[in-house]
Each structure stands twice: as C-alpha cells, then as structure tokens.
Design a protein around this motif. Structure first.
Motif, PDB file in Angstrom:
ATOM      1  N   GLU A  91     -85.341 -11.216  10.914  1.00  0.00           N
ATOM      2  CA  GLU A  91     -86.788 -11.297  11.180  1.00  0.00           C
ATOM      3  C   GLU A  91     -87.589 -10.802   9.983  1.00  0.00           C
ATOM      4  N   GLU A  96     -87.391 -13.593   7.169  1.00  0.00           N
ATOM      5  CA  GLU A  96     -88.216 -14.794   7.310  1.00  0.00           C
ATOM      6  C   GLU A  96     -89.701 -14.485   7.103  1.00  0.00           C
ATOM      7  N   ARG A  97     -90.139 -13.326   7.549  1.00  0.00           N
ATOM      8  CA  ARG A  97     -91.551 -12.970   7.359  1.00  0.00           C
ATOM      9  C   ARG A  97     -91.837 -12.630   5.893  1.00  0.00           C
ATOM     10  N   THR A  98     -90.864 -12.053   5.215  1.00  0.00           N
ATOM     11  CA  THR A  98     -91.050 -11.755   3.796  1.00  0.00           C
ATOM     12  C   THR A  98     -91.151 -13.044   2.988  1.00  0.00           C
ATOM     13  N   ARG A 125     -94.538 -14.519   3.589  1.00  0.00           N
ATOM     14  CA  ARG A 125     -95.570 -13.704   2.952  1.00  0.00           C
ATOM     15  C   ARG A 125     -95.610 -13.909   1.445  1.00  0.00           C
ATOM     16  N   LEU A 135     -94.486 -19.783   8.426  1.00  0.00           N
ATOM     17  CA  LEU A 135     -93.347 -19.143   9.070  1.00  0.00           C
ATOM     18  C   LEU A 135     -92.473 -20.123   9.852  1.00  0.00           C
ATOM     19  N   GLU A 144     -97.659 -15.990   7.780  1.00  0.00           N
ATOM     20  CA  GLU A 144     -96.782 -15.260   8.696  1.00  0.00           C
ATOM     21  C   GLU A 144     -97.111 -15.501  10.165  1.00  0.00           C
ATOM     22  N   GLU A 171     -97.215 -17.239  13.733  1.00  0.00           N
ATOM     23  CA  GLU A 171     -96.265 -18.087  14.440  1.00  0.00           C
ATOM     24  C   GLU A 171     -96.754 -19.528  14.562  1.00  0.00           C
TER      25      GLU A 171
END
Length: 465
Positions: A85, A88-90, A93, A99, A312, A314
C-alpha cells in the motif's frame, strides 16, 4: 514533529545492496523530497555486468517457481521496509500516475511474473525444441537458444507496466541489468528486491541507477539491450540489431463510413483516457471517414467530465505533474495545435491543485487535414487529434502506429476487408484491432510490439547420434 528521512533507494548489485556516495533527490509532484536514489559509478557497472555474465541461470523449473513467488512478494509483502500500500501510493505521489493505474500496472507485473513463459514461448518456432537433449535432436532438430546471456533494460519512467515485459527474459535464462528511470525508480527497485527474495541470486538480476554519463555503459556492456524513449532514442538505435527500442506508440482509431461511431463512443473514450492517457497504447488520433466534427464534439463532452483529483485519490483518472512541467507541456500543446479547432483544451489543460502539483486535463482538437501531421503528436495525458480521412488518402496516415483500432459496419464489405488486408500487411502497424476493442487491449499470450522472444532468441540445428 521532525520530517521523515528520505527513503533510501540503493543500488542492488551482484553482491547485495550498495550505498553509493553520489545520490540524487527524488521529489513528488509538489516538489517535496521523498527518496534518495544512489547513482553508481562506471566501474561498478562494469563489474556488475561481468558478474552477471559469469553467473549460471537457475534451471527452468526453478526460474518459474521463483517468478511465481516473486509475484506474491511484489504484490502482497513488505519489501525493503515498504508495504504494498505504501509502495503504490508513493509511486502515484512521485510520478503523478493515477493510483488506480498504478494498482492495475502492479497487477499486470505480478501476472507477468506468474505467466512469463506464456509470452516468452509465444515466439517459439513450431519446428524448434527447447533443449539439445530432446529426443528429436537425434535425427536433427532446431533448438531455440539465447542470443546472449545478459540483457540490459533502460527503463521507462512514464508508467510502471513496461516492467512486466523483461520478466520474460528472466524466464528464458537471461541475467538482467535494470537502469531505472529517475522519474519512477520505486517499481524496478521493489521488483528486483522481490525477485531476489523469491530465489534469484544477486548476480542474476541487478538494479544499476546511474547518471546520464554512465548510462551507455549499462547498454554497451550487455549482450542485448531493451531501451525505452522518444523519437530521438529510436533514431539513435534503429540500426543496432542488439538493441530493441520501445518508442512512441501513436495509437490511432479509424472510423469508417459504415460504422455507427456513437455505438463505439465508450471504447474510443476508454482508448484515449485509460490509465490517464499515459501509455503508449492510448489512442492519440481518431481518423474519421466523413465529417470529424460530431465525433470530436462527443469525445470532448465525455472527456470534459473527468474530475481533477490528486494522483493518490482512489478515483483519480488524470495525470498530475509538477506545475512547471505541466505548463511546459501546455505551451507545447497550444503551439502545436495552431490551425486546428479546439473542442476541449483550447484555453489550456493545466488545473493546479493547491500544494499538490497540477492535473493535466484532456484535450480534443479537430484538424482540417492530414498534411499538417497534427495526428502524429503524442503527449502524456489524454490528448486526441480528430481528423478527416478518405480512401484516397490511403493507409499511409494510419501507419507508424503501435495499435490501430478499426471501426466498421456490423458486416464487413469487400472494400473494408481489402482495407484491413492492407493494414495487417503494413509493417509500420504493430497491432490491428478490428471492432469494439480498446487500443489498450493486451494479453500475455499475444505480441505487444512483437514477441520479446523474437529479439532474445534464435534457432540453431543440433543433430546427435
């Protein structure tokens, strides 16, 4: 509270992680420091490639088992201190890739690891065997074998998905050297680490971040190279048989006079905007046999409804870039669009987010004719050029396409069948999708830009007593 320390993205050499003295800051789309990428010197690259060449690949079944395990590690486990998690967010970003697109690309990479030979063996000649000890070599047989031992990959930074491809080379027994893009180094770093955790030795797959001065050392020191880039990269390596270039896609859609384009509007929009319009398989031109204006208006109406959200989020569907880079792309777009009719994006495509960079919004331009080459312009966000086309224009304007979608009437008439014959025969068109199939459709068992195995392998005759 003190700011978090930058995440260390160390090189992954043939003897394990290597903390380089020369380090480059990796920032997010708002300019905040996220990580430090270690850049290895020339001598380190040379020694790493020598180690790869000396290494013995795992037996085939062990390679497949390790690849399947690597898929689980990459997609589910904590790797070098990053949960999936957080990874994927990094990536979203830092790269500005939405995302949901990052998540989909990660699924594609994991699927490739599990089924790497499905793609790799697609190129296997029907008359060839995989091993000289196969019984068929007793009377003489072609044996499919590697053209080299070490593959270098100069990785793309516009999207994580291309990392799914080189896993096929690993499945075929190549040792791999990855030079990551400094725009998005997290995916190859995580993938190489996952492969090592899963059973590949440190001297089977390495991550070699370098500056531009050392980059060529990675390519020239390997037996074969896979390179991503623009037209300048294509021109540079076009004559080198040991370099496979993955260049611009320039995917297109042709709407013939017999097609009910309204029935295919969803597919056209999806082809343009899927994954934020950032992939080489996203459609960047729609050629219409007839009046292009109604098609352009309908596409603009649908694409205008996409929301501007941080990468980021959803529900994000559009790319985000640092404001300065976004403004540079906008200026290039508007200068290139002179002489066209803007249906969307004519006043600009940059939508700044407070403290989070800028969203690149969709653009739709109707072009008056094909001779201005507007329809060949490819940009890293949903941008489409809608142009008139007639049978007298021939297939040349449809060429130089990674994917060409062809929308016709429900029943193919003889003239449409003849046209598709020509398009399939055109060697500058790599994939032809006839009917209601988005340009981004892919499957592991069929070629994307040809089979990678066509480049990596060759056949030789073996006969034994």
């Amino acid at each position: 509270m003190p700011a978090a320390e930058p995440y260390p993205l160390d090189a992954l050499g043939p003897q394990g992680p290597y903390r380089a003295r020369n380090r480059e800051t990796v920032t997010d789309t708002a300019g905040r420091t996220v990580a430090e990428l270690g850049l290895v010197p020339r001598l380190f690259v040379t020694r790493a490639l020598t180690a790869l060449r000396r290494a013995t690949p795992l037996p085939r079944e062990r390679r497949l088992t390790a690849l399947a395990r690597a898929a689980r590690v990459f997609r589910e486990e904590e790797v070098h201190g990053l949960t999936y998690e957080a990874y994927e967010r990094t990536v979203a970003r830092v790269s500005g890739i939405p995302l949901p697109a990052v998540r989909s690309a990660a699924d594609e990479i994991a699927d490739s690891a599990r089924r790497a030979l499905a793609g790799a063996y697609g190129a296997l000649p029907g008359g060839a065997v995989l091993d000289w000890q196969d019984a068929r070599t007793r009377t003489g047989s072609a044996v499919w074998t590697r053209r080299g031992e070490v593959l270098a990959v100069n990785a793309a930074g516009n999207h994580p998905a291309p990392h799914a491809l080189w896993l096929e080379a690993l499945a075929l027994g190549y040792r791999i050297a990855i030079r990551p893009s400094r725009r998005e180094p997290f995916t190859p770093h995580r993938l190489v680490a996952a492969l090592r955790t899963a059973g590949f030795a440190d001297d089977h797959v390495v991550l070699l971040p370098t500056d531009h001065a050392v980059a060529d050392e990675v390519l020239t020191g390997a037996d074969l190279s896979l390179v991503y880039g623009g037209d300048d990269v294509v021109r540079r390596y076009a004559a080198d048989p040991d370099v496979l270039v993955q260049g611009p896609g320039r995917a297109k859609i042709l709407v013939t006079a017999g097609a009910d384009w309204r029935a295919h509007l969803d597919t056209m929009v999806d082809s343009i905007a899927h994954h934020g319009g950032m992939k080489c398989v996203n459609a960047t031109a729609v050629l219409v046999e007839g009046d292009p204006a109604p098609v352009a208006r309908a596409l603009a109406e649908r694409l205008a409804a996409l929301p501007s959200l941080p990468a980021e989020d959803e529900k994000a569907g559009l790319p985000v870039q640092p404001v300065e880079r976004a403004r540079t792309l906008e200026r290039h777009l508007l200068a290139r669009a002179e002489g066209t009719t803007a249906h969307l994006g004519g006043a600009g495509v940059v939508d700044e987010l407070v403290g989070e960079g800028a969203v690149l919004r969709p653009a739709v331009f109707e072009v008056p004719h094909l001779s201005g080459d507007w329809h060949t312009v490819e940009l890293p966000f949903p941008c489409v050029w809608v142009a008139p086309w007639s049978r007298s224009d021939g297939t040349a304007p449809l060429g130089d396409s990674l994917v060409l979608g062809v929308l016709t009437g429900d029943e193919l008439d003889d003239t449409d069948a003849e046209l598709i014959d020509e398009l399939v025969a055109d060697r500058t068109i790599r994939n032809v999708h006839v009917g209601d199939h988005p340009t981004h459709w892919m499957d592991r068992s069929v070629p994307h830009d040809g089979y990678l195995g066509e480049f990596l392998m060759h056949s030789k005759t073996v006969i034994r007593g």
